[in-house]
Motif scaffolding. Structure first.
Motif, PDB file in Angstrom:
ATOM      1  N   ARG A  33      48.335  76.591  18.266  1.00 35.95           N
ATOM      2  CA  ARG A  33      47.156  75.753  18.107  1.00 35.95           C
ATOM      3  C   ARG A  33      46.973  75.309  16.661  1.00 35.95           C
ATOM      4  N   LEU A  34      47.050  76.320  15.770  1.00 28.95           N
ATOM      5  CA  LEU A  34      46.812  76.033  14.357  1.00 28.95           C
ATOM      6  C   LEU A  34      47.838  75.052  13.827  1.00 28.95           C
ATOM      7  N   ALA A  35      49.092  75.299  14.188  1.00 28.08           N
ATOM      8  CA  ALA A  35      50.157  74.432  13.696  1.00 28.08           C
ATOM      9  C   ALA A  35      49.938  73.008  14.172  1.00 28.08           C
ATOM     10  N   SER A  36      49.663  72.869  15.490  1.00 28.32           N
ATOM     11  CA  SER A  36      49.493  71.511  16.013  1.00 28.32           C
ATOM     12  C   SER A  36      48.266  70.866  15.385  1.00 28.32           C
ATOM     13  N   LEU A  37      47.182  71.645  15.254  1.00 29.59           N
ATOM     14  CA  LEU A  37      45.969  71.103  14.643  1.00 29.59           C
ATOM     15  C   LEU A  37      46.249  70.588  13.241  1.00 29.59           C
ATOM     16  N   LEU A  38      46.954  71.437  12.485  1.00 33.84           N
ATOM     17  CA  LEU A  38      47.208  71.065  11.095  1.00 33.84           C
ATOM     18  C   LEU A  38      48.041  69.807  11.024  1.00 33.84           C
ATOM     19  N   ILE A  39      49.143  69.792  11.801  1.00 33.88           N
ATOM     20  CA  ILE A  39      50.037  68.641  11.743  1.00 33.88           C
ATOM     21  C   ILE A  39      49.322  67.388  12.234  1.00 33.88           C
ATOM     22  N   VAL A  40      48.614  67.534  13.382  1.00 30.08           N
ATOM     23  CA  VAL A  40      47.902  66.377  13.925  1.00 30.08           C
ATOM     24  C   VAL A  40      46.865  65.883  12.933  1.00 30.08           C
ATOM     25  N   THR A  41      46.099  66.832  12.378  1.00 33.87           N
ATOM     26  CA  THR A  41      45.051  66.437  11.438  1.00 33.87           C
ATOM     27  C   THR A  41      45.641  65.713  10.247  1.00 33.87           C
ATOM     28  N   GLN A  42      46.719  66.304   9.700  1.00 33.55           N
ATOM     29  CA  GLN A  42      47.321  65.686   8.527  1.00 33.55           C
ATOM     30  C   GLN A  42      47.803  64.280   8.853  1.00 33.55           C
ATOM     31  N   LEU A  43      48.494  64.157   9.997  1.00 34.28           N
ATOM     32  CA  LEU A  43      49.027  62.849  10.380  1.00 34.28           C
ATOM     33  C   LEU A  43      47.900  61.857  10.608  1.00 34.28           C
ATOM     34  N   VAL A  44      46.908  62.287  11.420  1.00 38.35           N
ATOM     35  CA  VAL A  44      45.798  61.389  11.724  1.00 38.35           C
ATOM     36  C   VAL A  44      45.110  60.964  10.433  1.00 38.35           C
ATOM     37  N   ASN A  45      44.906  61.921   9.541  1.00 40.44           N
ATOM     38  CA  ASN A  45      44.254  61.597   8.280  1.00 40.44           C
ATOM     39  C   ASN A  45      45.046  60.574   7.496  1.00 40.44           C
ATOM     40  N   GLN A  46      46.347  60.837   7.366  1.00 42.00           N
ATOM     41  CA  GLN A  46      47.178  59.915   6.602  1.00 42.00           C
ATOM     42  C   GLN A  46      47.122  58.525   7.226  1.00 42.00           C
ATOM     43  N   VAL A  47      47.159  58.487   8.566  1.00 41.64           N
ATOM     44  CA  VAL A  47      47.166  57.185   9.241  1.00 41.64           C
ATOM     45  C   VAL A  47      45.828  56.489   9.054  1.00 41.64           C
ATOM     46  N   THR A  48      44.731  57.194   9.401  1.00 39.16           N
ATOM     47  CA  THR A  48      43.430  56.505   9.330  1.00 39.16           C
ATOM     48  C   THR A  48      43.029  56.218   7.897  1.00 39.16           C
ATOM     49  N   GLU A  49      43.418  57.093   6.973  1.00 37.35           N
ATOM     50  CA  GLU A  49      42.935  56.907   5.612  1.00 37.35           C
ATOM     51  C   GLU A  49      43.794  55.957   4.797  1.00 37.35           C
ATOM     52  N   VAL A  50      45.087  55.950   5.057  1.00 41.25           N
ATOM     53  CA  VAL A  50      45.953  55.143   4.207  1.00 41.25           C
ATOM     54  C   VAL A  50      46.634  54.020   4.978  1.00 41.25           C
ATOM     55  N   VAL A  51      47.306  54.378   6.047  1.00 40.15           N
ATOM     56  CA  VAL A  51      48.155  53.376   6.701  1.00 40.15           C
ATOM     57  C   VAL A  51      47.311  52.240   7.272  1.00 40.15           C
ATOM     58  N   ILE A  52      46.279  52.591   8.059  1.00 39.60           N
ATOM     59  CA  ILE A  52      45.470  51.526   8.668  1.00 39.60           C
ATOM     60  C   ILE A  52      44.807  50.654   7.606  1.00 39.60           C
ATOM     61  N   PRO A  53      44.109  51.254   6.625  1.00 39.53           N
ATOM     62  CA  PRO A  53      43.526  50.386   5.597  1.00 39.53           C
ATOM     63  C   PRO A  53      44.578  49.527   4.907  1.00 39.53           C
ATOM     64  N   PHE A  54      45.770  50.119   4.691  1.00 33.85           N
ATOM     65  CA  PHE A  54      46.819  49.368   4.024  1.00 33.85           C
ATOM     66  C   PHE A  54      47.232  48.166   4.870  1.00 33.85           C
ATOM     67  N   LEU A  55      47.429  48.400   6.180  1.00 28.18           N
ATOM     68  CA  LEU A  55      47.842  47.312   7.065  1.00 28.18           C
ATOM     69  C   LEU A  55      46.749  46.257   7.144  1.00 28.18           C
ATOM     70  N   VAL A  56      45.516  46.718   7.324  1.00 29.14           N
ATOM     71  CA  VAL A  56      44.396  45.778   7.403  1.00 29.14           C
ATOM     72  C   VAL A  56      44.343  44.950   6.137  1.00 29.14           C
ATOM     73  N   ASP A  57      44.492  45.642   5.005  1.00 29.33           N
ATOM     74  CA  ASP A  57      44.397  44.962   3.726  1.00 29.33           C
ATOM     75  C   ASP A  57      45.511  43.943   3.590  1.00 29.33           C
ATOM     76  N   ARG A  58      46.742  44.344   3.913  1.00 28.16           N
ATOM     77  CA  ARG A  58      47.895  43.502   3.713  1.00 28.16           C
ATOM     78  C   ARG A  58      47.864  42.264   4.627  1.00 28.16           C
ATOM     79  N   PHE A  59      47.591  42.513   5.918  1.00 35.46           N
ATOM     80  CA  PHE A  59      47.822  41.439   6.888  1.00 35.46           C
ATOM     81  C   PHE A  59      46.561  40.727   7.339  1.00 35.46           C
ATOM     82  N   ILE A  60      45.375  41.354   7.180  1.00 32.81           N
ATOM     83  CA  ILE A  60      44.169  40.695   7.659  1.00 32.81           C
ATOM     84  C   ILE A  60      43.291  40.220   6.511  1.00 32.81           C
ATOM     85  N   SER A  61      42.961  41.142   5.599  1.00 32.75           N
ATOM     86  CA  SER A  61      42.042  40.753   4.533  1.00 32.75           C
ATOM     87  C   SER A  61      42.740  39.970   3.438  1.00 32.75           C
ATOM     88  N   ALA A  62      43.904  40.483   3.001  1.00 31.01           N
ATOM     89  CA  ALA A  62      44.539  39.944   1.804  1.00 31.01           C
ATOM     90  C   ALA A  62      44.790  38.435   1.871  1.00 31.01           C
TER      91      ALA A  62
END
Lengths: 695, 695
Positions: free
Chosen positions: A485-514
């Motif tokens: 449980r802990l391992a999956s939680l940690l990995i999922v959390t880290q991945l989800v965080n990286q995606v929602t915090e960096v990747v999505i804003p980056f994509l939005v910024d690059r292709f929609i806002s920019a």
């Protein structure tokens, strides 16, 4: 058209400002050199006249704001403080009827606010001393604001002055309906915000500095962060986060090295485990918590002691940074209360100023009788949700065994889905409730407000993350499941965080806002400013800190199972530093950042976790079948094993308490400086009492 | 004849003093009105001239001190501080060549020392503020020293000035051999003490005040102690002890009432026990820890929470008392180092004064590498002694069984006797070692020295008291034996203490010393003073505090067995207050008592004990056979009972920690006053920086 504040004194000192119509071209300066329509409001004191005015803050107005309201607002921002103004510089933008106001600050306002906030600056004797306006000439660089104060400080001061605007008497804002009229001591900025006049107040990026900073921070292969520049550009609360991230990452080195060593030496046991994975289920479970428990016990004990030493050393580092950044003697308690604070107007017994007062016992009563029960209720709902989830899962499994159809197959995922939806809804509701509760508690200082809000959300989030895990560890007592449980939680959390915090804003910024925001060199300055306001607002450091806290919890909780946790976290954090830095610089608006002296409530959270981890670690070690088997071979009864575990736990906690007490919270040289300041203020107090007699 | 200190400036300001030969009859004043030979030294400043000089401190000289040494000493005491003197008033006694010097203090010296010590006094606005010499006229009663400063403060200041005397250059003391010559910066009082010139320095009783105090304190049936008068007469360290004794005694009421209630309702169970006492041994043991364990568990939990609440409330009370007695802002850190302090002469980075410096890290190194191992060694020797005792007892018993003769009968007491002798010898040696260790640690402040010394002795004494008990509780796991041991220890200790501390001194005083000391009204004043020096020296408060601590430990450790412990302690303490008060007033010399702001290290000792008691209580409850039987009836395995106990223990500790954090350490009104002082000093510091420019 009415002017905020008493008109009585208005024609004296503020004559210049109030008599200047907005369509006169001012002689003083222009918006960063570009010749655009009407200019900056005039400064009211001669020492503040300067050739260049630096645009600091952008105020975005609502679309329907009428020109007279904007003119009134600009005049208010420019008026001296004794007339109820903010004593700042305002620029209406290229188009006088446009929806932005650019604000800057003259030297005197900046210096006075520096004193009021209690910031320390380099004195002529090279010590950091609390800035005193009267003594400004003895502070280094006090004639050049762009060197004396950091960009973040200048911008925060502008926000501080704007937020602090209060109506000096009842008055009607021109262009607004009577229902939005201001009453005596109303907070103007809040009122205008709720009336829709002010949509947003945001600090402006400085493109040159940002470029330098990002090159030094994340573009190259450098290992060290330019923390002083980060503090200068983004302010001390952001800088403290990155300093802690840095410190914490490097302090992962010892456990990582130990982990690698243990993993190397326990290679044979590892092979055994690899074999047993292909073996029977029972064997796998057995060896699951089995690999080199001896080595892992060493690592568990090491990491329990390590966590206390790290937190104590961080306190010392934090004190040094705070001294370096001049925030060691913040005087928030002695400054004006935060904008949202309300209470009976009276004389503050500490400062002797007239301001709203709110008795401490009433705040404590509200916390005890409202906040604590409500937070408890929500924590109870988390537990309830968890229990329902387990109950539902059991029911559905039974159903599936009875029927075994496609329907029941899909039904088996229902409890998980419902639980996730429930948890997320609960979290969303809770965040709003926590905000209202903290506002209801009516804290006087902004930092107290933030700390109490963070603490509430933190407790809930942590509980939300860990309730299931604690349930598995303490009630189900199922170590392998817990680990998965802990391992999956940690990995999922880290991945989800990286995606929602960096990747999505980056994509939005690059292709929609920019594409809508491509800047050309010859674009008017104003458009560049306006572009910045289209970026998403910075969501705050909560998510960043909680990520570290969960990591830290994972490391403490699981130090006895995975030897390589620290190694993985070390690698993860090295990328985390870069992605966080990139995010700060590129993907979000620049945030206002109040000067702070430490990490606030996060410091406590990490320390508490470090103590809780002893309990959980001892418990998990106890559950380990390998250990139990070894003890039973040695002829110990399970009661004696338990007693031994309790003894070890108590000794470890004692050692941690002693370490925490013995390691001083501030380095010796800071203690000396602090005591020197106490001594000189004691002397000064004695001297001062004498003054009225002598003079 | 040489004068202490630089002769250069001597003829200027100190002209009066140094030119006055001791055989001239002074015009200023006499020793309490009685016409006796040579009089007080003259005061050097006109504002200090007063009709009445109050004798404060008696200096006893060695029998072989030559008259020129005494004359030199009197001149030194009277000389101004800039000439290396103490700026006090000295009187050679009736006979100029007698072995006493009576010392008093002029107004200016008292006031300057009041500022240096950081004492707070009532300001003209009725607040307590740190006294400032320059601002003396704004403090109430600052013209009448006997009202402005308490007797204890005046006497402490005299001692402070005498102790602080340092040779300003190398000089030879007249009448002493060259080997006793003083070197630059030597502490004169210490040096003269080791040279045998000064035998003793003691504060003098004030018979009238003492009579009033004793009437208000212990003569009548009054319940409240006159704490302010105690503080005035005996000083704040003594007053804090009696305040704590008072507070602690009254806070025993709730557990006493609860205990009585439980004892009443468990009457039937009690009868059962009475029966079983006459029954078989096994039954007796069973019921021994049996009476109403349900009720006792309530009481155990109650008293664990109670102890934290009491200590937190005491902290608040302590802060109020400290404010009331003007010791809240003691400036010991900023004053001169204590007489025994030595180090390289340098500039103190805090105060900027030239004085001996000793680096903190070196002190810490000495503590870590010398003090801690040595203390550990002695604790180890306590354990060794205990183990030898058990081993010896077993051996002797075996021997007795084998032989069964008169010889072996007497031999059976040998281990106990040897153990007691060993323990006492160890304690005596340890006290000397602790003194040397603390001196070697070289603390700068007297309070730090005292705290470290007390802590060392405290740890040892406590260990000595409780090692056997912990051994019985945790290794032998024999609750009835533990209870018997504890009860006998407590009763024996209390009785022995009362006898050695009160009865023996009283008898000695009444029948041996007093006949030589009968005072007549027409006795010369000097003889009365001399009589006081024949009383035994006050042994300090250590024994009193440790008695309370052991009581407190007994109450916490045994709250789960005797319901009436609190009742008995309450009664004991009510008599303790009186006997301690009587002892202070009548049986010992008046002690010097430095101003203190709290109980120092004792505060911590009580708090630590309160936490340790949770562990021991949970453990003892677990051992209780009654409880185990009940649980086993309920079908719980011993492992589960243990788990439950551990859970309860953790919850209780958590509750105690939360309580300790939540209850503020100072009342709200004190916090406001403190913050006000901080604010005004901050403002004053800013103002002061401006002064050089303006003036």
């Amino acid at each position: 058209m009415s002017k905020a504040g008493g008109d009585e004194g208005g024609d004296g000192g503020s004559g210049e400002t109030s008599q200047q119509p907005e369509d006169k071209v001012p002689a003083v300066s222009k918006l960063s050199g570009a010749a655009i329509g009407p200019g900056w409001t005039k400064v009211s004191c001669p020492c503040c006249v300067s050739e260049r005015v630096e645009p600091l803050v952008l105020v975005k107005l609502g679309g329907k704001v009428r020109p007279e309201t904007k003119r009134w607002l600009i005049r208010l921002i420019g008026a001296p403080q004794k007339d109820g103004g903010a004593a700042l510089l305002a620029h209406p933008g290229e188009d006088a009827s446009g929806d932005i106001i650019v604000v800057s600050a003259p030297r005197c306002t900046l210096l006075r606010a520096t004193e009021e906030l209690g910031l320390c600056k380099t004195y002529s004797n090279d010590n950091m001393e609390a800035f005193s306006y009267n003594d400004r000439d003895n502070f280094k660089d006090s004639d050049n604001m762009e060197v004396f104060l950091t960009l973040a400080e200048r911008q925060y001061i502008v926000k501080y002055e704007l937020d602090g605007l209060r109506a000096q008497r009842d008055l009607r804002v021109p262009g607004l309906s009577d229902s939005d009229a201001l009453q005596h001591r109303d907070n103007i900025w809040q009122k205008l915000g709720s009336a829709g006049v002010i949509v947003d107040t945001l600090p402006l990026h400085d493109p040159d500095k940002l470029k330098d900073l990002s090159e030094a921070w994340y573009s190259g292969n450098q290992l060290a962060q330019p923390l002083d520049s980060v503090n200068g550009y983004f302010g001390s609360s952001v800088a403290f986060y990155f300093s802690f991230l840095d410190f914490y990452t490097w302090s992962l080195l010892p456990p990582a090295i130990l982990g690698l060593t243990i993993a190397y030496f326990s290679g044979e046991v590892q092979k055994d485990m690899d074999k047993s994975v292909s073996g029977s289920q029972v064997e796998a479970v057995d060896s699951d918590s089995g690999p080199a428990v001896g080595g892992h016990m060493i690592q568990a004990v090491f990491s329990m002691i390590w966590s206390t030493v790290v937190m104590e050393m961080w306190k010392r580092r934090s004190a040094s940074l705070s001294y370096r950044w001049g925030t060691l003697h913040l005087a928030e308690r002695f400054a004006e209360p935060r904008p949202g604070f309300h209470g009976e107007v009276g004389v503050n017994p500490v400062t002797g100023r007239v301001e709203p007062l709110f008795p401490e016992w009433q705040r404590e009563l509200r916390m005890a009788l409202v906040s604590v029960p409500v937070v408890g209720l929500f924590l109870g709902m988390v537990v309830l949700g968890m229990l329902c989830f387990y109950w539902g899962e059991a029911q559905v499994k039974e159903l599936h065994q009875d029927w075994d159809s496609m329907l029941s197959q899909t039904l088996i995922y229902m409890p998980s889905v419902l639980h996730i939806v429930y948890t997320n809804m609960l979290a969303t509701v809770y965040k709003k409730v926590a905000q209202s509760l903290t506002e209801y508690e009516n804290h006087r200082e902004e930092s107290a407000f933030q700390n109490h809000l963070t603490a509430k959300v933190l407790v809930f989030t942590f509980f939300n993350y860990f309730a299931v895990l604690f349930h598995i560890a303490f009630f189900k007592q199922d170590v392998p499941l817990l680990r998965k449980r802990l391992a999956s939680l940690l990995i999922v959390t880290q991945l989800v965080n990286q995606v929602t915090e960096v990747v999505i804003p980056f994509l939005v910024d690059r292709f929609i806002s920019a594409p809508h925001r491509t800047e050309h060199k010859d674009d008017p300055q104003e458009d560049k400013f306006r572009n910045q306001s289209t970026l998403p607002a910075f969501p705050g450091l909560f998510a960043e800190y909680i990520e570290l806290l969960v990591q830290f919890g994972y490391l403490s909780l699981f130090s006895c199972v995975y030897p390589l946790t620290a190694v993985l976290l070390l690698i993860n954090n090295l990328t985390e530093i870069r992605s966080d830095a990139y995010k700060m610089c590129k993907l979000f608006r620049k945030p206002f950042s109040p000067p702070v002296a430490n990490m606030g409530v996060w410091q406590i959270a990490f320390e508490v976790l470090s103590f809780v981890s002893v309990v959980s670690n001892c418990w998990l070690l106890l559950l380990s079948p390998w250990l139990q088997a070894r003890f039973q071979e040695g002829g110990m009864s399970s009661t004696n094993i338990l007693l031994l575990a309790v003894l070890v736990e108590h000794v470890l906690i004692l050692v941690k308490v002693i370490l925490a007490v013995l390691i001083p919270d501030e380095p010796d040289w800071i203690r000396k400086k602090r005591e020197h300041i106490e001594y000189t203020s004691m002397q000064a107090l004695r001297q001062q009492k004498l003054q009225p007699e002598e003079s």
